[in-house]
Design a protein around this motif. Sequence first.
Motif: not given
Length: 78
Positions: A17-21, A28-30, A35-37, A43-45
């Motif tokens: 989660w930290n890495a994704t955030y 300018r993330p790709r 990434l949001r999904r 987050s749900v997990r």
Amino acid sequence: MDVTDFPDDLVQTQAAWNATYNALAAHRPRDTTALRRRLLLLSVRLWWHPYWETVSSVPAARSELRHLARVHGAVRAA
């Protein structure tokens, strides 16, 4: 709280989660949709993990988990 109380999968999920955030917060993330999904899925997990039913102070345990995952991430990066 003893940090060894956390299941490995919970710590790994928090680290992911930290890495994704961080990837989403980068300049300018790709592929922001993916990434949001992923952030939502993680987050749900995290929120519904069975471990939270076993702790007396969930807010304190969540805070400790976030701290532990940051420390482990910093150690891995070094």
